[in-house]
Design an enzyme around this catalytic site. Structure first.
Site, PDB file in Angstrom:
ATOM      1  N   ILE A  98       0.907  -1.152   0.000  1.00 57.64           N
ATOM      2  CA  ILE A  98       0.000   0.000   0.000  1.00 57.64           C
ATOM      3  C   ILE A  98       0.945   1.200   0.000  1.00 57.64           C
ATOM      4  CG2 ILE A  98      -1.786   1.283   1.225  1.00 57.64           C
ATOM      5  CD1 ILE A  98      -2.734  -1.388   2.424  1.00 57.64           C
ATOM      6  N   PRO A  99       1.167   1.816  -1.161  1.00 54.05           N
ATOM      7  CA  PRO A  99       2.314   2.693  -1.392  1.00 54.05           C
ATOM      8  C   PRO A  99       2.203   4.105  -0.814  1.00 54.05           C
ATOM      9  CG  PRO A  99       0.972   2.584  -3.357  1.00 54.05           C
ATOM     10  CD  PRO A  99       0.354   1.634  -2.368  1.00 54.05           C
ATOM     11  N   CYS A 100       2.232   4.215   0.505  1.00 56.75           N
ATOM     12  CA  CYS A 100       2.127   5.528   1.139  1.00 56.75           C
ATOM     13  C   CYS A 100       3.322   6.425   0.806  1.00 56.75           C
ATOM     14  CB  CYS A 100       1.939   5.392   2.644  1.00 56.75           C
ATOM     15  SG  CYS A 100       3.177   4.369   3.455  1.00 56.75           S
ATOM     16  N   HIS A 101       4.412   5.836   0.295  1.00 53.76           N
ATOM     17  CA  HIS A 101       5.552   6.658  -0.126  1.00 53.76           C
ATOM     18  C   HIS A 101       5.183   7.548  -1.318  1.00 53.76           C
ATOM     19  CE1 HIS A 101       5.803   2.907  -2.461  1.00 53.76           C
ATOM     20  NE2 HIS A 101       6.317   3.644  -3.426  1.00 53.76           N
TER      21      HIS A 101
END
Length: 151
Positions: free
Chosen positions: A114-117
């Site tokens: 889950i690419p919060c970056h």
């Protein structure tokens, strides 16, 4: 609950599976290397991601938390590989202030997958709750080809 880890350019990463879904990703070695079909698939996809061969994870995930936390993670998961959105952009989609989105990003239990970056501040990188903080976020963005936005 089963966990497995693999070495990456960012150090060891541990994936946890529970009830047929990925529930956590941490920067550490697994205490005991688990072996399930889902863990093998997750490790294979992470290897592909770090090798530059995979751009979209196809894994069942389960975010434990409030309905709001799950909605933030769903919005983050919709950001395409190599692209970014601001906390404010996601706040408009969710009907909440940017600061609330930042709190939701900080509580993401499954970073990278889950690419919060990919979520940025209005005038900079913003934060990153994974090991290495903003340096790790910057590495991930550059790895995805989004680093040009930062230079």
């Amino acid at each position: 609950m089963a966990s497995a880890s693999l070495p990456t350019p960012l150090g060891p990463i541990c994936i946890t599976e529970e009830g047929g879904a990925i529930t956590a990703l941490d920067w550490r070695e697994a205490f005991e290397q688990g072996d399930t079909p889902l863990l093998r698939r997750a490790l294979e996809q992470l290897r592909g991601y770090f090798a530059g061969d995979l751009q979209q994870f196809d894994l069942p995930v389960q975010v434990r938390g409030t309905a709001f936390q799950r909605s933030v993670c769903d919005a983050i998961a919709a950001i395409p590989y190599g692209e970014t959105r601001s906390y404010g952009d996601l706040g408009k989609v969710l009907g909440v202030p940017a600061q609330a989105v930042g709190t939701g990003c900080g509580g993401n239990p499954i970073p990278i997958i889950i690419p919060c970056h990919r979520v940025m501040g209005a005038s900079g990188l913003g934060g990153f709750s994974g090991k290495g903080g903003v340096e790790t976020k910057l590495w991930l963005l550059r790895h995805e080809g989004a680093g040009g936005l930062l230079i």
